[in-house]
Design an enzyme around this catalytic site. Structure first.
Site, mmCIF file in Angstrom:
data_model
loop_
_atom_site.group_PDB
_atom_site.id
_atom_site.type_symbol
_atom_site.label_atom_id
_atom_site.label_comp_id
_atom_site.label_asym_id
_atom_site.label_seq_id
_atom_site.Cartn_x
_atom_site.Cartn_y
_atom_site.Cartn_z
ATOM 1 N N SER A 113 0.670 -1.176 -0.016
ATOM 2 C CA SER A 113 0.013 -0.023 -0.110
ATOM 3 C C SER A 113 0.962 1.425 -0.221
ATOM 4 O O SER A 113 1.633 1.582 -0.730
ATOM 5 C CB SER A 113 -1.090 -0.070 1.117
ATOM 6 O OG SER A 113 -1.869 1.069 0.983
ATOM 7 N N HIS A 114 0.744 2.158 0.904
ATOM 8 C CA HIS A 114 1.437 3.399 1.036
ATOM 9 C C HIS A 114 2.577 3.141 1.646
ATOM 10 O O HIS A 114 3.429 4.447 1.892
ATOM 11 C CB HIS A 114 0.482 4.354 1.974
ATOM 12 C CG HIS A 114 0.047 3.721 3.217
ATOM 13 N ND1 HIS A 114 -0.810 2.642 3.374
ATOM 14 C CD2 HIS A 114 0.249 3.931 4.430
ATOM 15 C CE1 HIS A 114 -0.763 2.001 4.678
ATOM 16 N NE2 HIS A 114 -0.062 2.764 5.382
ATOM 17 N N ASP A 277 -2.440 6.456 -3.546
ATOM 18 C CA ASP A 277 -1.318 5.995 -2.846
ATOM 19 C C ASP A 277 -0.661 4.667 -3.638
ATOM 20 O O ASP A 277 -0.874 4.600 -4.736
ATOM 21 C CB ASP A 277 -1.615 5.269 -1.573
ATOM 22 C CG ASP A 277 -2.577 4.052 -1.663
ATOM 23 O OD1 ASP A 277 -3.202 3.997 -2.426
ATOM 24 O OD2 ASP A 277 -2.590 3.108 -0.655
ATOM 25 N N ASP A 279 -0.904 1.514 -4.077
ATOM 26 C CA ASP A 279 -1.811 0.583 -5.009
ATOM 27 C C ASP A 279 -3.226 1.248 -5.415
ATOM 28 O O ASP A 279 -3.925 0.464 -5.893
ATOM 29 C CB ASP A 279 -1.969 -0.700 -4.019
ATOM 30 C CG ASP A 279 -2.487 -0.344 -2.775
ATOM 31 O OD1 ASP A 279 -2.408 0.621 -2.052
ATOM 32 O OD2 ASP A 279 -3.255 -1.208 -2.464
ATOM 33 N N ASP A 281 -5.678 2.666 -3.655
ATOM 34 C CA ASP A 281 -6.863 2.642 -3.280
ATOM 35 C C ASP A 281 -7.297 3.859 -2.140
ATOM 36 O O ASP A 281 -8.311 4.010 -1.718
ATOM 37 C CB ASP A 281 -7.151 1.393 -2.216
ATOM 38 C CG ASP A 281 -6.170 1.021 -1.500
ATOM 39 O OD1 ASP A 281 -5.021 1.754 -1.432
ATOM 40 O OD2 ASP A 281 -6.086 0.063 -0.727
ATOM 41 N N ARG A 282 -6.182 4.739 -1.986
ATOM 42 C CA ARG A 282 -6.296 5.656 -0.915
ATOM 43 C C ARG A 282 -6.570 7.015 -1.870
ATOM 44 O O ARG A 282 -5.883 7.033 -2.990
ATOM 45 C CB ARG A 282 -5.188 5.958 -0.122
ATOM 46 C CG ARG A 282 -4.994 4.763 0.911
ATOM 47 C CD ARG A 282 -4.073 4.884 2.088
ATOM 48 N NE ARG A 282 -3.966 4.067 3.101
ATOM 49 C CZ ARG A 282 -3.378 4.134 4.198
ATOM 50 N NH1 ARG A 282 -2.646 5.263 4.623
ATOM 51 N NH2 ARG A 282 -3.300 3.068 5.048
ATOM 52 N N LYS A 376 -11.397 0.061 -1.191
ATOM 53 C CA LYS A 376 -11.407 1.297 -1.343
ATOM 54 C C LYS A 376 -10.836 1.833 -2.638
ATOM 55 O O LYS A 376 -9.978 1.192 -3.223
ATOM 56 C CB LYS A 376 -10.786 2.064 -0.246
ATOM 57 C CG LYS A 376 -9.302 1.617 0.173
ATOM 58 C CD LYS A 376 -8.837 2.281 1.478
ATOM 59 C CE LYS A 376 -7.576 1.696 1.869
ATOM 60 N NZ LYS A 376 -7.276 0.864 3.044
HETATM 61 C C1 G1P Z 1 -4.112 1.157 8.060
HETATM 62 C C2 G1P Z 1 -5.327 2.095 8.247
HETATM 63 C C3 G1P Z 1 -6.520 1.552 7.972
HETATM 64 C C4 G1P Z 1 -6.542 0.783 6.549
HETATM 65 C C5 G1P Z 1 -5.334 -0.158 6.322
HETATM 66 C C6 G1P Z 1 -4.933 -0.513 5.011
HETATM 67 O O1 G1P Z 1 -4.049 0.076 9.074
HETATM 68 O O2 G1P Z 1 -5.287 2.867 9.541
HETATM 69 O O3 G1P Z 1 -7.498 2.248 7.999
HETATM 70 O O4 G1P Z 1 -7.585 0.026 6.136
HETATM 71 O O5 G1P Z 1 -4.199 0.593 6.850
HETATM 72 O O6 G1P Z 1 -4.739 0.380 4.080
HETATM 73 P P1 G1P Z 1 -3.448 -0.049 10.243
HETATM 74 O O7 G1P Z 1 -1.926 0.301 10.134
HETATM 75 O O8 G1P Z 1 -4.089 1.150 11.099
HETATM 76 O O9 G1P Z 1 -3.735 -1.301 11.053
HETATM 77 ZN ZN ZN Z 2 -3.336 1.546 -0.357
#
Ligand code: G1P
Ligand code: ZN
Length: 543
Positions: A113-114, A277, A279, A281-282, A376
């Site tokens: 992800s990010h 982000d 991938d 989704d954000r 998302k």
């Molecule tokens: C974090 C975000 C959560 C999101 C997830 C995946 O998870 O807080 O809302 O769904 O990344 O993108 P966390 O690291 O808080 O468990």
């Molecule tokens: Zn992501």
């Protein structure tokens, strides 16, 4: 090509977190590491024999190598077909759409992800089911159980699939279909939104920047915004996906997307700014001189979704994760529709979407989406905003001001303390958990506690319960604080403190978020004895 059965032993720590298995890239590159996990995923879903899967990732370091391994394992395990994004690229929402559109049995998405990418950064694998959504807890528990008893995995030796050319090839008996990663997703977006109205908005001189952060949405944003919608070329920044995202964190927030943030706050800022982000989704949404918090964005989208064709007949309900502000609840109440509060993580929205109970969902962590896929979706959120702006013909700042006037304002911020030694992070949580029952009526700083609990979720669709989902403390004056540990980190523990304060519009007196939340910050730090326990005097990231 030859089918091989490789003897292996369980590897510790292969427990999927908030969003699949995330580890340092070098951990994933260790012998058997990826293979053990993938075989365990296959075991948890009852094998892949004669099944069709979707596979793709965000293009980060090790993406293509991991895909080749997964293809060879899918072939060796008897899968009939795998649909792969060209060059291994698929955004998370596009993968979700491909799973649904082709009625496949699910898919594997490779991303952290990010989190940053590179050999010394992060990698991840997650499995999404046939509904296109992240595997639910019973399935991720079964994966983890399988990783603890695994003795062998199956893989084809030699050969590699050509991922560079769109078309169909064979890997052993299995069909490998390489698809354009953007095409089907772009076509879906066109069915949801009034592209004509957005085209007219751009033609009218409305200016926009989209920062793809050298991550997967670059090609999607180019094709949709600059291609189909006629946004002038060059408006999509950092559009080429890179294995290390250009060295940054592909996290669309004011900290990591600072250049965009600075431009949007400058004198000659464009009308609209957005980012996505790693991938895809954000999302982050900005207007000239204004940052829209993700919690507010969800609320505004819920209040205005009917302006877009896909949602013209109204919403069934709105769901938000528990730490997300209550702004969307107020909209749902006014619209007379249901609102839901789920644990953190998109997987908890799947049942509500499948059952038709919720149409829009969102998280404070820059995630918004709808029932068009089961993830998302960053670009979707940006397009819905554009559709609303095209119809309302107001600035983002004016839309926000109208919204707060009508619904009141939920000031919001999140403090992240990263790479805290796990024992210290657990001490903070355990201490607070131990005191929850007798906090009411006590005063910390200037605030008096009204209630406190640990969030537990009863899924209204399948009746399952997820407990231990975050510690909540409410104070007089519309304040709420939530503490939880991140389930996506790869180093030590990340403590997240979520801060919220609800204020009627008439009472805001032009408060800025930092000032509005200051009494709450002081109360929480005092209540948890935060600095003494952790040794941390300031958060690493504030959003
Ligand atoms: C974090 C975000 C959560 C999101 C997830 C995946 O998870 O807080 O809302 O769904 O990344 O993108 P966390 O690291 O808080 O468990
Ligand atoms: Zn992501």
């Amino acid at each position: 090509m030859k089918l091989e059965t490789v003897t292996t032993t369980p590897i510790e720590g292969q427990k999927p977190g908030t969003s699949g298995l995330r580890k340092k890239t070098r951990v994933f590159m260790q012998p058997h590491y990826l293979e053990n996990f993938v075989q365990s995923v296959f075991t948890a879903i009852g094998g892949v024999e004669a099944k069709t899967l979707v596979v793709g990732g965000d293009g980060r370091f090790f993406n293509v190598e991991a895909i080749q391994t997964i293809l060879k394992m899918a072939a060796a395990n008897g899968a009939s077909k795998v649909i792969v994004g060209q060059n291994g690229l698929l955004s998370t929402p596009a993968a979700s759409h491909l799973i649904r559109k082709n009625k496949t049995d699910g898919g594997l998405i490779l991303s952290a992800s990010h989190n940053p990418g590179g050999i010394d950064e992060d990698f991840g694998v997650k499995f999404n089911g046939a509904n296109g959504g992240p595997a639910v807890e019973t399935v991720t528990d079964a994966m983890f159980a399988a990783t603890q008893t695994i003795t062998e995995y199956k893989i084809m030796s030699g050969g590699a699939a050509d991922l560079g050319t769109v078309g169909t090839t064979q890997l052993g008996e299995m069909v490998v279909q390489v698809v354009d990663p953007v095409e089907d997703y772009a076509a879906l977006m066109e069915t949801l939104f009034d592209f004509g109205a957005i085209r007219a908005l751009f033609a009218d001189g409305f200016t926009m920047r989209f920062d793809a952060m050298h991550a997967v949405t670059g090609p999607y944003a180019k094709a949709i915004l600059e291609g189909a919608l006629g946004l002038p070329e060059g408006s999509v920044l950092n559009a080429v996906p890179l294995p290390d995202f250009g060295g940054g964190h592909p996290d669309p927030n004011p900290v990591w997307a600072k250049p965009l943030m600075d431009e949007m706050m400058s004198q000659d800022a464009p009308d609209f700014g957005a980012a996505s982000d790693g991938d895809g989704d954000r999302n982050m949404v900005l207007g000239r001189g204004i940052y829209v918090t993700p919690s507010d964005s969800l609320a505004v989208l819920a209040a205005n979704a009917h302006l877009a064709p896909a949602y013209a007949s109204g919403l069934a309900g709105v769901a938000r994760s528990m730490p997300t502000s209550g702004a969307s609840d107020r909209v749902a109440e006014k619209l007379g529709i249901a609102s839901f509060e789920t644990p953190t993580g998109w997987k908890f929205f799947g049942n509500l979407l499948d059952a038709g109970k919720a149409t829009l969902c969102g998280e404070e962590s820059a995630g918004t989406g709808s029932d068009h896929v089961r993830e998302k979706d960053g670009l979707w959120a940006v397009l819905l905003w554009l559709n609303i702006l095209a119809v309302r013909k107001q600035s983002v700042a004016d839309i926000m001001a109208d919204h707060w006037r009508e619904f009141g304002r939920n000031y919001y911020s999140r403090y992240d303390y990263e790479a805290v030694p796990a024992d210290l992070a657990n001490t903070v949580m355990d201490n607070l958990r131990g005191r929850l029952a007798d906090l009411a009526e006590k005063t910390f700083g200037d605030l008096r506690v009204t209630a406190a609990d640990e969030f537990s979720y009863l899924d209204p669709v399948d009746g399952s319960t997820s407990s231990g989902q975050g510690l909540r403390v409410w104070f007089d004056g519309g304040y709420r604080a939530v503490l939880r540990l991140s389930g996506t980190g790869t180093e030590g523990a990340t403590i997240r403190i979520y801060l919220e304060r609800y204020v009627e519009f008439a009472d805001t007196n032009g408060l800025d978020a930092e000032t509005a939340l200051q009494p709450l910050v002081a109360a929480v730090l005092s209540l948890t004895d935060f600095e003494a326990v952790t040794g941390r005097t300031a958060p690493d990231v504030t959003t």
